[in-house]
Design an enzyme around this catalytic site. Structure first.
Site, PDB file in Angstrom:
ATOM      1  N   CYS A   1      15.307  27.768  43.758  1.00  0.00           N
ATOM      2  CA  CYS A   1      17.085  27.357  43.381  1.00  0.00           C
ATOM      3  C   CYS A   1      16.940  26.208  44.641  1.00  0.00           C
ATOM      4  O   CYS A   1      16.748  27.064  45.281  1.00  0.00           O
ATOM      5  CB  CYS A   1      17.672  28.556  43.508  1.00  0.00           C
ATOM      6  SG  CYS A   1      17.551  30.026  42.273  1.00  0.00           S
TER       7      CYS A   1
ATOM      8  N   ARG B   1      15.880  21.429  42.554  1.00  0.00           N
ATOM      9  CA  ARG B   1      15.344  22.380  42.595  1.00  0.00           C
ATOM     10  C   ARG B   1      16.133  23.462  40.859  1.00  0.00           C
ATOM     11  O   ARG B   1      15.502  24.912  41.185  1.00  0.00           O
ATOM     12  CB  ARG B   1      15.776  22.873  43.676  1.00  0.00           C
ATOM     13  CG  ARG B   1      15.579  22.255  44.843  1.00  0.00           C
ATOM     14  CD  ARG B   1      16.195  22.793  46.186  1.00  0.00           C
ATOM     15  NE  ARG B   1      15.088  24.414  46.103  1.00  0.00           N
ATOM     16  CZ  ARG B   1      13.801  24.058  46.937  1.00  0.00           C
ATOM     17  NH1 ARG B   1      13.471  23.135  46.813  1.00  0.00           N
ATOM     18  NH2 ARG B   1      14.168  25.006  47.002  1.00  0.00           N
TER      19      ARG B   1
ATOM     20  N   TRP C   1      17.874  28.080  39.719  1.00  0.00           N
ATOM     21  CA  TRP C   1      16.511  28.548  38.061  1.00  0.00           C
ATOM     22  C   TRP C   1      16.506  29.607  38.212  1.00  0.00           C
ATOM     23  O   TRP C   1      15.609  30.256  38.577  1.00  0.00           O
ATOM     24  CB  TRP C   1      15.124  27.368  39.080  1.00  0.00           C
ATOM     25  CG  TRP C   1      14.324  27.045  38.667  1.00  0.00           C
ATOM     26  CD1 TRP C   1      13.332  27.717  38.319  1.00  0.00           C
ATOM     27  CD2 TRP C   1      14.018  26.276  37.261  1.00  0.00           C
ATOM     28  NE1 TRP C   1      12.113  28.147  37.786  1.00  0.00           N
ATOM     29  CE2 TRP C   1      12.479  26.450  36.726  1.00  0.00           C
ATOM     30  CE3 TRP C   1      14.581  24.943  36.911  1.00  0.00           C
ATOM     31  CZ2 TRP C   1      11.610  25.848  36.184  1.00  0.00           C
ATOM     32  CZ3 TRP C   1      13.848  24.514  36.007  1.00  0.00           C
ATOM     33  CH2 TRP C   1      13.262  25.119  35.041  1.00  0.00           C
TER      34      TRP C   1
ATOM     35  N   ASN D   1      17.260  32.038  47.101  1.00  0.00           N
ATOM     36  CA  ASN D   1      16.182  31.514  46.483  1.00  0.00           C
ATOM     37  C   ASN D   1      14.946  31.974  46.724  1.00  0.00           C
ATOM     38  O   ASN D   1      14.828  32.833  47.446  1.00  0.00           O
ATOM     39  CB  ASN D   1      16.874  30.300  47.108  1.00  0.00           C
ATOM     40  CG  ASN D   1      15.550  28.976  46.842  1.00  0.00           C
ATOM     41  OD1 ASN D   1      14.409  28.323  47.443  1.00  0.00           O
ATOM     42  ND2 ASN D   1      14.893  29.983  45.534  1.00  0.00           N
ATOM     43  N   GLY D   2      14.274  32.851  45.203  1.00  0.00           N
ATOM     44  CA  GLY D   2      12.725  33.468  45.836  1.00  0.00           C
ATOM     45  C   GLY D   2      13.398  34.839  45.162  1.00  0.00           C
ATOM     46  O   GLY D   2      14.083  34.890  43.736  1.00  0.00           O
TER      47      GLY D   2
ATOM     48  N   GLU E   1      -9.201  19.112  32.980  1.00  0.00           N
ATOM     49  CA  GLU E   1      -7.720  19.240  33.526  1.00  0.00           C
ATOM     50  C   GLU E   1      -7.716  17.908  34.426  1.00  0.00           C
ATOM     51  O   GLU E   1      -6.214  17.091  34.966  1.00  0.00           O
ATOM     52  CB  GLU E   1      -6.913  20.435  34.273  1.00  0.00           C
ATOM     53  CG  GLU E   1      -5.742  20.807  35.023  1.00  0.00           C
ATOM     54  CD  GLU E   1      -4.430  20.080  34.311  1.00  0.00           C
ATOM     55  OE1 GLU E   1      -4.512  19.650  32.759  1.00  0.00           O
ATOM     56  OE2 GLU E   1      -3.283  19.614  34.758  1.00  0.00           O
TER      57      GLU E   1
ATOM     58  N   LYS F   1      -5.425  14.999  34.718  1.00  0.00           N
ATOM     59  CA  LYS F   1      -4.656  14.761  35.780  1.00  0.00           C
ATOM     60  C   LYS F   1      -4.948  13.012  35.894  1.00  0.00           C
ATOM     61  O   LYS F   1      -3.980  11.701  36.198  1.00  0.00           O
ATOM     62  CB  LYS F   1      -5.296  15.418  36.938  1.00  0.00           C
ATOM     63  CG  LYS F   1      -4.192  15.637  37.585  1.00  0.00           C
ATOM     64  CD  LYS F   1      -2.859  16.424  36.737  1.00  0.00           C
ATOM     65  CE  LYS F   1      -2.523  16.639  35.340  1.00  0.00           C
ATOM     66  NZ  LYS F   1      -1.576  17.354  35.183  1.00  0.00           N
TER      67      LYS F   1
ATOM     68  N   GLU G   1      -3.999  10.255  32.607  1.00  0.00           N
ATOM     69  CA  GLU G   1      -2.844  10.080  32.358  1.00  0.00           C
ATOM     70  C   GLU G   1      -2.039   8.925  34.118  1.00  0.00           C
ATOM     71  O   GLU G   1      -0.674   8.930  33.526  1.00  0.00           O
ATOM     72  CB  GLU G   1      -1.873  11.001  31.980  1.00  0.00           C
ATOM     73  CG  GLU G   1      -2.270  12.327  33.012  1.00  0.00           C
ATOM     74  CD  GLU G   1      -1.621  13.742  32.827  1.00  0.00           C
ATOM     75  OE1 GLU G   1      -0.049  13.474  32.060  1.00  0.00           O
ATOM     76  OE2 GLU G   1      -1.676  14.639  33.034  1.00  0.00           O
TER      77      GLU G   1
ATOM     78  N   HIS H   1     -26.667  15.132  25.365  1.00  0.00           N
ATOM     79  CA  HIS H   1     -26.804  14.682  23.657  1.00  0.00           C
ATOM     80  C   HIS H   1     -25.157  13.388  23.786  1.00  0.00           C
ATOM     81  O   HIS H   1     -24.476  13.496  22.600  1.00  0.00           O
ATOM     82  CB  HIS H   1     -25.487  16.183  23.378  1.00  0.00           C
ATOM     83  CG  HIS H   1     -26.724  16.602  23.769  1.00  0.00           C
ATOM     84  ND1 HIS H   1     -27.473  17.368  22.556  1.00  0.00           N
ATOM     85  CD2 HIS H   1     -26.173  18.460  24.072  1.00  0.00           C
ATOM     86  CE1 HIS H   1     -28.272  18.555  23.349  1.00  0.00           C
ATOM     87  NE2 HIS H   1     -27.709  18.914  24.257  1.00  0.00           N
TER      88      HIS H   1
ATOM     89  N   LYS I   1       7.571  14.467  30.380  1.00  0.00           N
ATOM     90  CA  LYS I   1       7.495  15.787  30.722  1.00  0.00           C
ATOM     91  C   LYS I   1       7.335  16.613  29.778  1.00  0.00           C
ATOM     92  O   LYS I   1       6.096  17.631  29.809  1.00  0.00           O
ATOM     93  CB  LYS I   1       8.605  15.979  31.925  1.00  0.00           C
ATOM     94  CG  LYS I   1       8.190  16.722  32.522  1.00  0.00           C
ATOM     95  CD  LYS I   1       7.427  16.845  33.223  1.00  0.00           C
ATOM     96  CE  LYS I   1       6.962  18.246  34.147  1.00  0.00           C
ATOM     97  NZ  LYS I   1       5.501  18.288  34.410  1.00  0.00           N
TER      98      LYS I   1
HETATM   99  C1  G6P Z   1       3.387  16.218  28.237  1.00  0.00           C
HETATM  100  C2  G6P Z   1       2.722  16.578  29.757  1.00  0.00           C
HETATM  101  C3  G6P Z   1       1.962  17.515  29.937  1.00  0.00           C
HETATM  102  C4  G6P Z   1       1.995  18.466  29.502  1.00  0.00           C
HETATM  103  C5  G6P Z   1       1.886  18.585  27.580  1.00  0.00           C
HETATM  104  C6  G6P Z   1       2.208  20.435  27.179  1.00  0.00           C
HETATM  105  O1  G6P Z   1       2.165  15.969  27.345  1.00  0.00           O
HETATM  106  O2  G6P Z   1       2.919  15.239  29.693  1.00  0.00           O
HETATM  107  O3  G6P Z   1       1.749  17.155  31.076  1.00  0.00           O
HETATM  108  O4  G6P Z   1       0.554  19.274  29.872  1.00  0.00           O
HETATM  109  O5  G6P Z   1       3.008  17.712  27.639  1.00  0.00           O
HETATM  110  O6  G6P Z   1       3.466  20.922  28.284  1.00  0.00           O
HETATM  111  P1  G6P Z   1       4.187  21.995  27.593  1.00  0.00           P
HETATM  112  O7  G6P Z   1       6.227  21.890  28.805  1.00  0.00           O
HETATM  113  O8  G6P Z   1       4.184  22.444  26.725  1.00  0.00           O
HETATM  114  O9  G6P Z   1       3.278  22.663  29.161  1.00  0.00           O
END
Ligand code: G6P
Length: 580
Positions: free
Chosen positions: A2, A27, A75, A101-102, A455, A459, A462, A478, A575
Site C-alpha cells: 500500500c 503501490r 492494495w 502498509n505491510g 523463465e 524473460k 520478451e 536431440h 501485462k
Molecule cells: C502475460 C504477461 C506475462 C504473464 C502472463 C500470465 O502474457 O505478459 O508476464 O506471465 O500474461 O499472466 P498472469 O497474470 O495470469 O500470471
C-alpha cells in the site's frame, strides 16, 4: 503493498495528502482514505473503496480543514476492498487513527486477545488491531509509550503512521516496509517513497528497520523499539519527479527486481493452512497457468512430486480444455499474477464444470479468478508495473514453497536476494553487453532449475527481442545442437546436485562446437570450463530457483536496456491478457 503518507505544517493537510496519494497509487489502488485533525482537535476520516479518481467523485476530501493528517492508498491483503477495510483505521472511540502498509503476521492471535478485552472491530484488516492496542496501552501510558508498546507486539511487516486526538504529532514505525521522513521548513512529511514529498523538500531520513519516530512541525526524533533515541542524518535526493515515481530507478522493472527483497518475505508469510488441507485431500492435482505463472506451476510440480511424492500435471492454460480430464476427484491449482488472464479463467471454468475443486494463487485481491475459485491464496507481492514479471514470479515461488513445506521458514532467502543483486549486478551487465548482438540464445538446465531455465528464456526474449529458448541439457543432442556454432551464446544453469555431472557434460558438448557459454552456478570450479560465470551462494539445495532466477532477470533487463528497448513496455505484449 500500500502507499501511506503523513503531513504536519501550515498547509491544508488534505490537499497535500490527496496529491501525495496520486503519486503513490502505483503501490495499490483499490481504496483510499484520509484522516485529518480538525481545528477542534478531533479527528475526521473520509475513505472509500475504489481508485482515487473514482472515490474523489463521491467523497469531498478537501472539505476537511486542518494542518495535520494521514493518507492511504490500499492494495488489499487482509480483507477484500470495501469501505470498512479501507484505511485509516481507528480504535473503538475514534481517537487513535492510523494507516498501515505491510502484513501483521500474528494478527489473529492479537485480535483474539483484544476481543477478550472487549474491543470491537469494524474491519477485517490486520491493521486495525494496532489502533486498538494503542488504545489499550493508553489506559496506563502516555501516547508515545502506548504507541511503542503496541508496536512491540507486532510480528510481520509494517510501515505505520498514526495520529492521536489532542496530539500535534505523527507517530511512525517501520519494519520491512518502507517509510521515509521528509524535512521541510516549518513542515514535515512522511511517505512510503520520496515521490509525494519531492515537490516540498529534498531532505530526507529513510527510517531503519524496527524504528519508531515522532514527527512534529519542526522536526523528528527517532527511537529503537526499546524507546532509546537514535541520532540520524538527513540525506539529499536530487531526482526529478518523473524519476521519483519509479523510486529513482530508470525503469519499473529495475525497481521491481530490487523489491524482491521485500516481496519474497511478504509472500512467505502467506497463511496456507486452508489451502494445505485442500491439497492433502486430493490425489489428482492439475496446475493451470500461462506465461511466467506456468513456470511457477512447473516448480510446484517439481516440489510436490519430488519432495512430497504427490502426482501433479501442469497444463498451459489455453491447452487445458483440449487435453485435460478434470473431474470431482481433481484439485485444480490455478496460478495467475493478475487473476484476469482469459486463458486461465476459461480453463478453470471448464474444470469447474466437470466438478473439479479450484484453488487460485494470485496477486490481485478481488480479481476475476478469486470469484471462480473455491479457495484463494494471495501472494502479497504488491503491484507490478513492468510487463515482464519479476517479483510476482519469486512471490509465486514463495507461496508454492510455503504450500509444499508449511512448517519451514525460508524467509531468509529475501535477505540473500538483496545481497546477491548487488554482488552480481556488474557481471550481469558485462554479460549483457556480449549478448546484445546475438541472434539466438539458448538456456539449458536440469532438475530443480529446469523451470528457471524456461523463465530465464522467456524473460530474455520478451524484453530483448532476441530469440531465447530453453532446453533440458539432455535434449541438446536431440535437435538444438545443430544450431550451435562458433559464438552462439548458451546460458547454463549448473547447480551442485544430482544433475551436476550431467550438466558439465552438456556444457562440454556445446563448448566443443564453439558456443560462448555463461554459467549460472554455485560451483566455483565451473569458471575453468566456461567463458563467463555468475557464482551464487545458496544455503539449501531446495532453494536454488530463488538464487538462479535473479541473474537471469538482470541479464534480460540489461540486454534490453543495452539494445535501447524500454523493458517496461515490450512491443506486442500486455501485462494482463484478457482475451483468449
Ligand atoms: C502475460 C504477461 C506475462 C504473464 C502472463 C500470465 O502474457 O505478459 O508476464 O506471465 O500474461 O499472466 P498472469 O497474470 O495470469 O500470471
Amino acid at each position: 503493498m500500500c502507499g501511506i503518507i503523513g503531513y504536519i505544517g501550515d498547509k491544508k493537510a488534505s490537499e497535500v495528502i490527496l496529491e501525495g496519494i496520486k503519486a503513490l497509487e502505483y503501490r495499490g489502488y483499490d481504496s483510499v482514505g484520509i484522516a485529518v485533525i480538525g481545528e477542534d482537535g478531533k479527528i475526521i476520516i473520509k475513505k472509500d473503496r475504489g481508485m482515487l479518481d473514482e472515490v474523489s467523485k463521491k467523497v469531498d476530501f478537501l472539505e476537511m480543514d486542518g494542518t495535520l493528517g494521514i493518507g492511504h492508498t490500499r492494495w488489499a491483503t487482509h480483507g477484500p476492498p470495501s469501505f470498512e477495510n479501507a484505511h485509516p483505521h481507528t480504535d473503538c472511540e475514534g481517537k487513535v487513527v492510523l494507516v498501515h502498509n505491510g502484513v501483521i503476521e500474528n494478527y489473529l492471535e492479537l485480535r483474539e486477545e483484544l476481543m477478550a478485552k472487549g474491543h470491537k472491530f469494524s474491519s477485517e484488516t490486520d491493521s486495525e488491531i494496532v489502533a486498538h492496542f494503542i488504545e489499550e496501552y493508553r489506559k496506563n501510558s502516555e501516547n508515545f509509550e502506548a504507541f511503542r508498546k503496541a508496536i512491540n507486539r507486532l510480528k510481520g511487516s509494517y510501515a505505520i503512521v498514526c495520529i492521536i486526538e489532542g496530539e500535534k504529532k505523527l507517530f511512525l514505525a517501520r519494519r520491512n516496509s518502507p517509510l521515509i521522513v521528509g524535512f521541510g521548513k516549518g513542515e514535515m512529511f512522511c511517505a512510503s517513497d520520496f515521490t509525494p514529498m519531492l515537490k516540498y523538500t529534498k531532505k530526507f531520513v529513510p527510517m531503519d528497520e524496527e524504528e519508531i519516530a515522532v514527527v512534529e512541525k519542526d522536526g523528528a526524533r527517532f527511537f529503537n523499539l526499546r524507546g532509546n533515541e537514535r541520532k540520524k542524518k538527513t540525506i539529499e535526493i536530487k531526482w526529478s519527479a518523473e524519476e521519483a515515481e519509479r523510486g529513482g530507478y530508470p525503469h519499473y522493472m529495475a525497481k521491481e527486481i530490487e523489491e524482491q527483497k521485500y516481496s519474497i518475505k511478504e509472500s512467505f508469510m502467506v497463511d496456507v493452512r486452508k489451502a494445505g488441507e485442500l491439497v492433502k485431500k486430493y490425489e489428482k492435482i492439475d496446475v493451470i497457468a500461462a506465461g511466467t505463472s506456468h513456470h511457477a506451476g512447473l516448480m510446484l510440480k517439481y516440489l510436490f512430486q519430488k519432495e512430497l511424492k504427490k502426482k501433479v500435471d501442469v497444463v498451459i492454460a489455453s491447452e487445458y480444455r483440449y487435453v485435460a480430464l478434470p473431474d470431482k476427484e481433481t484439485l485444480v491449482i490455478a496460478i495467475s499474477q493478475s487473476g484476469e488472464t482469459a486463458d486461465t479463467l476459461q480453463a478453470i471454468k471448464f474444470a469447474k464444470k466437470h466438478g473439479a475443486k479450484i484453488l487460485a494463487i494470485t496477486n490481485v485481491v478481488g480479481s476475476s479468478i478469486t470469484r471462480i475459485a473455491d479457495e484463494t491464496l494471495y501472494m502479497n507481492a504488491g503491484p507490478e508495473i513492468g510487463v515482464a514479471a519479476t517479483k510476482t514470479f519469486t512471490s509465486q515461488l514463495a507461496v508454492v514453497y510455503k504450500l509444499a513445506f508449511p512448517e519451514r521458514d525460508f524467509s531468509y532467502v529475501a535477505d540473500d536476494v538483496a545481497g546477491l543483486i548487488e554482488k552480481i549486478r556488474e557481471k550481469a551487465e558485462e554479460i549483457s553487453r556480449k549478448l546484445k548482438f546475438a541472434k539466438s540464445v539458448f538456456f539449458i538446465g536440469r532438475g530443480i532449475c529446469m523451470p528457471i531455465a524456461y523463465e530465464g528464456a522467456l524473460k530474455f526474449k520478451e524484453i530483448s527481442y532476441i530469440h531465447g529458448e530453453a532446453y533440458a541439457g539432455g535434449e541438446l543432442k536431440h535437435g538444438p545442437l545443430s544450431l550451435i556454432e562458433k559464438g552462439v551464446p548458451v546460458i547454463a544453469l549448473v547447480q551442485k546436485d544430482e544433475t551436476y555431472e550431467k550438466m558439465i557434460g552438456s556444457i562440454k558438448e556445446v563448448k566443443a562446437r564453439g558456443a560462448y557459454v555463461v554459467a549460472i552456478t554455485d560451483s566455483e570450479e565451473i569458471g575453468n570450463i566456461v567463458d563467463d560465470a555468475i557464482v551464487v551462494e545458496c544455503k539449501e539445495k531446495l532453494l536454488y530457483p530463488f538464487y538462479f532466477i535473479i541473474p537471469l532477470q538482470l541479464i534480460a533487463y540489461y540486454t534490453s536496456v543495452e539494445r535501447g528497448i524500454n523493458p517496461d513496455k515490450p512491443r506486442n505484449l500486455a501485462k494482463s491478457v484478457t482475451v483468449e
